[in-house]
Design a protein around this motif. Structure first.
Motif, PDB file in Angstrom:
ATOM      1  N   ASP A 287      75.025  60.426  -5.781  1.00  0.00           N
ATOM      2  CA  ASP A 287      74.565  60.059  -7.051  1.00  0.00           C
ATOM      3  C   ASP A 287      73.181  60.258  -7.301  1.00  0.00           C
ATOM      4  OD1 ASP A 287      74.534  58.913  -9.571  1.00  0.00           O
ATOM      5  OD2 ASP A 287      74.494  56.793  -8.779  1.00  0.00           O
ATOM      6  N   ARG A 288      72.861  61.575  -7.662  1.00  0.00           N
ATOM      7  CA  ARG A 288      71.501  61.851  -8.026  1.00  0.00           C
ATOM      8  C   ARG A 288      71.667  63.327  -8.840  1.00  0.00           C
ATOM      9  NH1 ARG A 288      71.521  63.122  -2.030  1.00  0.00           N
ATOM     10  NH2 ARG A 288      71.489  65.520  -1.684  1.00  0.00           N
ATOM     11  N   VAL A 289      70.828  63.637  -9.377  1.00  0.00           N
ATOM     12  CA  VAL A 289      70.570  64.949 -10.284  1.00  0.00           C
ATOM     13  C   VAL A 289      70.633  66.212  -9.591  1.00  0.00           C
ATOM     14  CG1 VAL A 289      69.525  66.029 -12.136  1.00  0.00           C
ATOM     15  CG2 VAL A 289      69.930  63.604 -12.243  1.00  0.00           C
ATOM     16  N   GLN A 290      69.505  66.052  -8.584  1.00  0.00           N
ATOM     17  CA  GLN A 290      69.090  67.116  -7.879  1.00  0.00           C
ATOM     18  C   GLN A 290      69.771  67.162  -6.522  1.00  0.00           C
ATOM     19  OE1 GLN A 290      64.790  67.595  -7.774  1.00  0.00           O
ATOM     20  NE2 GLN A 290      64.641  67.077  -9.999  1.00  0.00           N
ATOM     21  N   VAL A 417      62.055  48.564 -14.285  1.00  0.00           N
ATOM     22  CA  VAL A 417      61.912  49.710 -15.296  1.00  0.00           C
ATOM     23  C   VAL A 417      62.059  49.121 -16.748  1.00  0.00           C
ATOM     24  CG1 VAL A 417      62.863  51.437 -13.633  1.00  0.00           C
ATOM     25  CG2 VAL A 417      64.409  50.318 -15.414  1.00  0.00           C
ATOM     26  N   SER A 418      61.360  49.800 -17.625  1.00  0.00           N
ATOM     27  CA  SER A 418      61.295  49.619 -18.894  1.00  0.00           C
ATOM     28  C   SER A 418      61.314  51.043 -19.704  1.00  0.00           C
ATOM     29  CB  SER A 418      59.788  48.557 -19.422  1.00  0.00           C
ATOM     30  OG  SER A 418      58.943  49.490 -18.897  1.00  0.00           O
ATOM     31  N   LYS A 419      61.400  50.595 -21.018  1.00  0.00           N
ATOM     32  CA  LYS A 419      61.551  52.046 -21.865  1.00  0.00           C
ATOM     33  C   LYS A 419      60.346  52.775 -21.933  1.00  0.00           C
ATOM     34  CE  LYS A 419      64.171  53.025 -24.314  1.00  0.00           C
ATOM     35  NZ  LYS A 419      65.505  54.037 -24.386  1.00  0.00           N
ATOM     36  N   SER A 420      59.311  52.388 -21.290  1.00  0.00           N
ATOM     37  CA  SER A 420      58.127  53.212 -21.194  1.00  0.00           C
ATOM     38  C   SER A 420      58.277  54.167 -19.756  1.00  0.00           C
ATOM     39  CB  SER A 420      56.928  52.352 -20.895  1.00  0.00           C
ATOM     40  OG  SER A 420      56.963  51.557 -19.726  1.00  0.00           O
ATOM     41  N   HIS A 421      59.011  53.854 -18.775  1.00  0.00           N
ATOM     42  CA  HIS A 421      59.349  54.518 -17.628  1.00  0.00           C
ATOM     43  C   HIS A 421      60.423  55.683 -18.051  1.00  0.00           C
ATOM     44  CE1 HIS A 421      58.205  50.819 -15.593  1.00  0.00           C
ATOM     45  NE2 HIS A 421      57.195  51.607 -15.290  1.00  0.00           N
ATOM     46  N   GLU A 422      60.645  55.711 -19.295  1.00  0.00           N
ATOM     47  CA  GLU A 422      61.790  56.928 -19.588  1.00  0.00           C
ATOM     48  C   GLU A 422      61.012  58.266 -19.709  1.00  0.00           C
ATOM     49  OE1 GLU A 422      65.663  56.455 -22.066  1.00  0.00           O
ATOM     50  OE2 GLU A 422      63.886  57.244 -23.307  1.00  0.00           O
ATOM     51  N   GLY A 423      61.591  59.199 -19.193  1.00  0.00           N
ATOM     52  CA  GLY A 423      60.865  60.528 -19.077  1.00  0.00           C
ATOM     53  C   GLY A 423      61.116  61.373 -17.994  1.00  0.00           C
ATOM     54  N   PHE A 424      60.667  62.860 -17.958  1.00  0.00           N
ATOM     55  CA  PHE A 424      60.805  63.549 -16.844  1.00  0.00           C
ATOM     56  C   PHE A 424      59.962  63.199 -15.800  1.00  0.00           C
ATOM     57  CE2 PHE A 424      62.153  66.202 -20.698  1.00  0.00           C
ATOM     58  CZ  PHE A 424      63.359  66.789 -20.162  1.00  0.00           C
ATOM     59  N   TYR A 425      60.678  63.396 -14.584  1.00  0.00           N
ATOM     60  CA  TYR A 425      59.779  63.225 -13.456  1.00  0.00           C
ATOM     61  C   TYR A 425      60.031  64.421 -12.413  1.00  0.00           C
ATOM     62  CZ  TYR A 425      59.439  58.203 -14.565  1.00  0.00           C
ATOM     63  OH  TYR A 425      59.307  57.204 -15.227  1.00  0.00           O
ATOM     64  N   LYS A 426      58.992  64.603 -11.626  1.00  0.00           N
ATOM     65  CA  LYS A 426      59.040  65.531 -10.433  1.00  0.00           C
ATOM     66  C   LYS A 426      58.010  65.035  -9.284  1.00  0.00           C
ATOM     67  CE  LYS A 426      55.463  68.357 -12.652  1.00  0.00           C
ATOM     68  NZ  LYS A 426      55.133  69.840 -13.113  1.00  0.00           N
ATOM     69  N   CYS A 427      58.358  65.812  -8.161  1.00  0.00           N
ATOM     70  CA  CYS A 427      57.408  65.491  -6.950  1.00  0.00           C
ATOM     71  C   CYS A 427      56.910  66.751  -6.609  1.00  0.00           C
ATOM     72  CB  CYS A 427      58.360  64.752  -5.996  1.00  0.00           C
ATOM     73  SG  CYS A 427      59.645  65.759  -5.205  1.00  0.00           S
ATOM     74  N   GLN A 428      55.776  66.744  -5.846  1.00  0.00           N
ATOM     75  CA  GLN A 428      55.018  67.708  -5.285  1.00  0.00           C
ATOM     76  C   GLN A 428      54.562  67.463  -3.846  1.00  0.00           C
ATOM     77  OE1 GLN A 428      50.883  68.874  -6.642  1.00  0.00           O
ATOM     78  NE2 GLN A 428      52.031  70.113  -7.944  1.00  0.00           N
ATOM     79  N   HIS A 429      54.603  68.440  -2.968  1.00  0.00           N
ATOM     80  CA  HIS A 429      54.123  68.199  -1.765  1.00  0.00           C
ATOM     81  C   HIS A 429      53.958  69.595  -1.022  1.00  0.00           C
ATOM     82  CE1 HIS A 429      54.064  66.572   2.613  1.00  0.00           C
ATOM     83  NE2 HIS A 429      54.902  67.686   2.812  1.00  0.00           N
ATOM     84  N   SER A 430      52.521  69.658  -0.447  1.00  0.00           N
ATOM     85  CA  SER A 430      52.190  70.951   0.200  1.00  0.00           C
ATOM     86  C   SER A 430      52.274  71.883  -0.569  1.00  0.00           C
ATOM     87  CB  SER A 430      52.812  71.038   1.550  1.00  0.00           C
ATOM     88  OG  SER A 430      52.491  69.991   2.286  1.00  0.00           O
ATOM     89  N   GLY A 431      51.936  71.863  -2.059  1.00  0.00           N
ATOM     90  CA  GLY A 431      52.209  73.108  -2.817  1.00  0.00           C
ATOM     91  C   GLY A 431      53.525  73.611  -3.265  1.00  0.00           C
ATOM     92  N   LYS A 432      54.441  72.572  -2.764  1.00  0.00           N
ATOM     93  CA  LYS A 432      55.852  73.028  -3.339  1.00  0.00           C
ATOM     94  C   LYS A 432      56.330  71.934  -4.507  1.00  0.00           C
ATOM     95  CE  LYS A 432      57.479  74.982   1.170  1.00  0.00           C
ATOM     96  NZ  LYS A 432      58.450  75.052   2.109  1.00  0.00           N
ATOM     97  N   GLU A 433      56.971  72.234  -5.327  1.00  0.00           N
ATOM     98  CA  GLU A 433      57.434  71.409  -6.490  1.00  0.00           C
ATOM     99  C   GLU A 433      58.846  71.236  -6.614  1.00  0.00           C
ATOM    100  OE1 GLU A 433      54.490  70.981  -9.623  1.00  0.00           O
ATOM    101  OE2 GLU A 433      56.176  72.133 -10.904  1.00  0.00           O
ATOM    102  N   PRO A 435      62.336  70.492  -9.089  1.00  0.00           N
ATOM    103  CA  PRO A 435      62.458  70.502 -10.707  1.00  0.00           C
ATOM    104  C   PRO A 435      62.301  69.208 -11.234  1.00  0.00           C
ATOM    105  CG  PRO A 435      64.361  71.504  -9.098  1.00  0.00           C
ATOM    106  CD  PRO A 435      63.446  70.892  -8.555  1.00  0.00           C
ATOM    107  N   GLN A 436      62.079  69.231 -12.522  1.00  0.00           N
ATOM    108  CA  GLN A 436      62.092  68.110 -13.200  1.00  0.00           C
ATOM    109  C   GLN A 436      63.313  67.460 -13.602  1.00  0.00           C
ATOM    110  OE1 GLN A 436      58.137  67.627 -15.890  1.00  0.00           O
ATOM    111  NE2 GLN A 436      59.547  69.235 -16.715  1.00  0.00           N
ATOM    112  N   SER A 437      63.624  66.102 -13.525  1.00  0.00           N
ATOM    113  CA  SER A 437      64.773  65.528 -14.031  1.00  0.00           C
ATOM    114  C   SER A 437      64.444  64.188 -14.922  1.00  0.00           C
ATOM    115  CB  SER A 437      65.500  64.819 -12.875  1.00  0.00           C
ATOM    116  OG  SER A 437      66.065  65.867 -11.995  1.00  0.00           O
ATOM    117  N   TRP A 438      65.444  64.039 -15.865  1.00  0.00           N
ATOM    118  CA  TRP A 438      64.961  63.266 -16.965  1.00  0.00           C
ATOM    119  C   TRP A 438      65.790  61.810 -16.552  1.00  0.00           C
ATOM    120  CZ3 TRP A 438      62.478  62.409 -21.382  1.00  0.00           C
ATOM    121  CH2 TRP A 438      62.919  61.505 -22.461  1.00  0.00           C
TER     122      TRP A 438
END
Length: 486
Positions: A287-290, A417-433, A435-438
Motif C-alpha cells: 500500500d504505497r504510491v512508489q 495530519v491536517s489540510k495544510s499537510h496536503e501536497g507533493f512530498y519527496k525525499c533526498q539522500h546522498s545526492g539521490k532523490e 520521485p514526488q508523490s501527492w
C-alpha cells in the motif's frame, strides 16, 4: 516487440493542408490490410498521445500552435510498425470576416442585399461550389454539406431593364466542415457520496437552436478494449433540456452525451466519457504510491461486480490492459515489475469504474500512502533505496519542494495530519532523490452525536424539573388536582 515493414498513412479530414483558426480537422492514422490486428497508435508530436490513444486525433477550434508535421505508427500483437511519412498542417489566422466556417448539417442562409433596393431587382450568383443558387436574393441551405463549400458573390439586374446591373459583390468564402459537431459533457459533482444525485450537462460545438439531447452510460466491453453506450431512461427520443439528473448514484460510472435534430436525425459526435467517482475502489499491495522497479505489485478491484479488468496509461506509452504487462486473476492484477510511472484503474462489465491511482517505479522511493488520509490520523513517510541499504542519517524531506527538516531523522512522522499537510512530498539522500508523490488529506466528518445527546439531556432535564415542581405543589394542597399532557 519486433518492428515490421509496414508504413501507416496519415490523412487529413477535410483534406486541406491549410486551414484557418477556429476550424475543426481530424488527423487519421491508417494501416492498410491489417484490420485483424488490434492496433493502438503512437503519434508525433508526442503531446497527441492522450487517453485513449486511437487511430485519429481531432483538433477542435484549431490554433496556429497546431501547425506542424504529423506522423504515426502502430503497436499490436507484439508488433511495431515503421513511422508513417510526415504530413504537414498549417493553421492560418482568418484574414478577414468573409470566411465562414460551418459544421456539416447546419442551416445557413446566404443573402444578397442591394442598398436602397426593392422588388424590381432580380439576382445573379456566381459560386465555385457544385450547387448553384437560384435568381432569388436568398440562398437557403437547410442541411449544409461539402458540396456547398466555395466562394459566393452576387449582383443585381433590373427586371424591366436587363442591361442595368450593379457591380459584383465581394466574395464570401463558405467552408463546410465535414466533421460532425462535437458534444461536450460535464458532471456535477464529480465526486459524491453513495446514493447522492449527479447532474449531467451537454453542450454542442457551435451552439444553435433545435437540438435534442441523448444521454448514455458507458459500459466496458470486457471482450475487447472498447466501451458500449447504453441509453439512460427517458432519453430514447432525446430531451429538450441540455441537462439530465441521475438520482441515487451508488457506484462509480462513466457517462457520454450527444445531440441530434432534423428528420432524419442528424447527430453530433458522442462526447468523451466523463466519470463520476463513488463506491468501487482500487487497492494496491504493498500500500504505497512508489515501488522499486523490480517489485511485485498487486492491484485489486473492489465493488459490486464479479467481472473486472485493470487498465493503465503510462506517461510515455499508450493505453493498455493488465494482460499486456501482468496477470489478471479474478479481480486482481499482479505485476512483476514497474518500468515507468502510470495511472491505473479498474473497469467492470456492469459499467463501474474505480478511483484511479498513480504508481511509479524507481530505484529510490518515498514510502507514502496511496489513498487519502483523514485529518487527525498519524502518517509516517520514509525513504528507501533499492539496494536495501539502511538509511541512518542525512535524509531530507520536502513538501512542495520546500525543505521540511534537516536533522538525522530517518522517517518523517506527522502525528496528526491536517489540510495544510496536503501536497507533493519527496525525499533526498546522498545526492539521490525520489520521485514526488501527492498526499491527499480528507476532512474528518463528525456526526453531531454530542449535539444530539446534549439536546436530549436538556429536554429530559426540563421535563424532570416540571414534574418536581408539580409534585411539590401537590403536596401543599391535596385538594387541587392538575392534569398535564406531556
Amino acid at each position: 516487440m519486433s518492428t515490421v515493414s509496414i508504413r501507416p498513412t496519415v490523412t487529413l479530414d477535410p483534406n486541406w493542408s491549410l486551414i484557418y483558426t477556429g476550424e475543426t480537422i481530424t488527423v487519421r492514422c491508417w494501416i492498410q490490410n491489417h484490420e485483424r490486428t488490434q492496433w493502438t497508435y503512437e503519434w508525433r508530436p508526442t503531446n497527441l498521445n492522450t487517453y485513449p490513444t486511437q487511430s485519429e486525433y481531432r483538433i477542435y477550434r484549431a490554433a496556429e500552435s497546431h501547425s506542424g508535421d504529423y506522423s504515426c505508427r502502430g503497436r499490436g500483437d507484439y508488433l511495431l510498425t515503421e513511422w508513417s511519412r510526415v504530413i504537414k498542417l498549417t493553421v492560418s489566422p482568418e484574414l478577414n470576416a468573409d470566411i465562414k466556417v460551418i459544421p456539416v448539417g447546419e442551416m445557413i442562409t446566404v443573402r444578397c442585399e442591394i442598398q436602397g433596393g426593392n422588388t424590381s431587382w432580380e439576382y445573379e450568383w456566381k459560386t465555385t461550389s457544385s450547387i448553384k443558387p437560384s435568381n432569388q436574393n436568398e440562398f437557403r441551405i437547410s442541411s449544409a454539406s461539402s458540396s456547398h463549400s466555395g466562394n459566393y458573390r452576387c449582383k443585381g439586374r433590373r427586371k424591366n431593364a436587363q442591361y442595368k446591373t450593379t457591380e459584383w459583390s465581394d466574395f464570401i468564402k463558405l467552408t463546410v466542415n465535414n466533421n460532425k459537431p462535437q458534444s461536450f459533457l460535464s458532471v456535477s459533482p464529480s465526486w459524491l457520496s453513495p446514493g447522492a444525485s449527479v447532474t449531467l450537462k451537454c453542450e454542442v460545438e457551435h451552439p444553435s437552436a433545435g437540438w435534442r439531447f441523448y444521454w448514455y452510460k458507458t459500459v466496458p466491453k470486457l471482450s475487447d478494449r472498447l466501451y458500449r453506450y447504453e441509453l439512460l431512461p427517458g432519453s430514447d427520443s432525446g430531451t429538450e433540456e441540455d441537462s439530465y439528473m441521475v438520482h441515487g448514484q451508488t457506484h462509480t460510472a462513466g457517462y457520454v452525451c450527444r445531440a441530434g435534430r432534423g428528420e432524419p436525425v442528424f447527430y453530433t459526435e458522442h462526447s468523451k466519457p466523463t466519470f463520476v467517482w463513488s463506491g468501487a475502489s482500487l487497492t494496491v499491495s504493498p500500500d504505497r504510491v512508489q515501488h522499486f522497479t523490480s517489485d511485485s505489485v498487486s492491484l485489486s478491484c473492489e465493488g459490486n461486480s464479479t467481472e473486472w479488468r485493470v487498465r493503465r496509461f503510462p506517461e510515455d506509452s499508450y493505453l493498455s490492459l493488465c494482460s499486456d504487462w501482468g496477470t489478471m486473476t479474478g479481480s486482481t492484477c499482479n505485476i512483476s515489475g514497474l518500468n515507468s510511472s502510470a495511472v491505473y484503474w479498474c473497469e467492470s462489465g456492469s459499467g463501474q469504474f474505480t478511483n484511479s491511482v498513480n504508481i511509479t517505479g524507481h530505484n529510490m522511493i518515498l514510502m507514502s500512502p496511496v489513498h487519502p488520509v483523514t485529518e487527525g490520523q498519524s502518517v509516517s513517510l520514509g525513504c528507501r533505496l533499492k539496494t536495501g541499504q539502511k538509511l541512518s542519517n542525512n535524509v531530507f524531506y520536502y513538501q512542495n519542494d520546500k525543505l521540511l527538516q534537516n536533522d538525522t531523522r530517518v522517517e518523517l512522522i506527522i502525528s496528526a495530519v491536517s489540510k495544510s499537510h496536503e501536497g507533493f512530498y519527496k525525499c533526498q539522500h546522498s545526492g539521490k532523490e525520489s520521485p514526488q508523490s501527492w498526499m491527499t488529506v480528507k476532512r474528518h466528518e463528525i456526526f453531531p452525536w454530542s449535539l444530539i445527546v446534549g439536546l436530549v439531556c436538556g429536554v429530559l432535564s426540563l421535563v424532570l424539573l416540571v414534574l418536581l415542581l408539580l409534585l411539590c405543589r401537590f403536596r401543599r394542597s391535596k385538594r387541587e388536582i392538575f392534569v398535564f399532557l406531556i
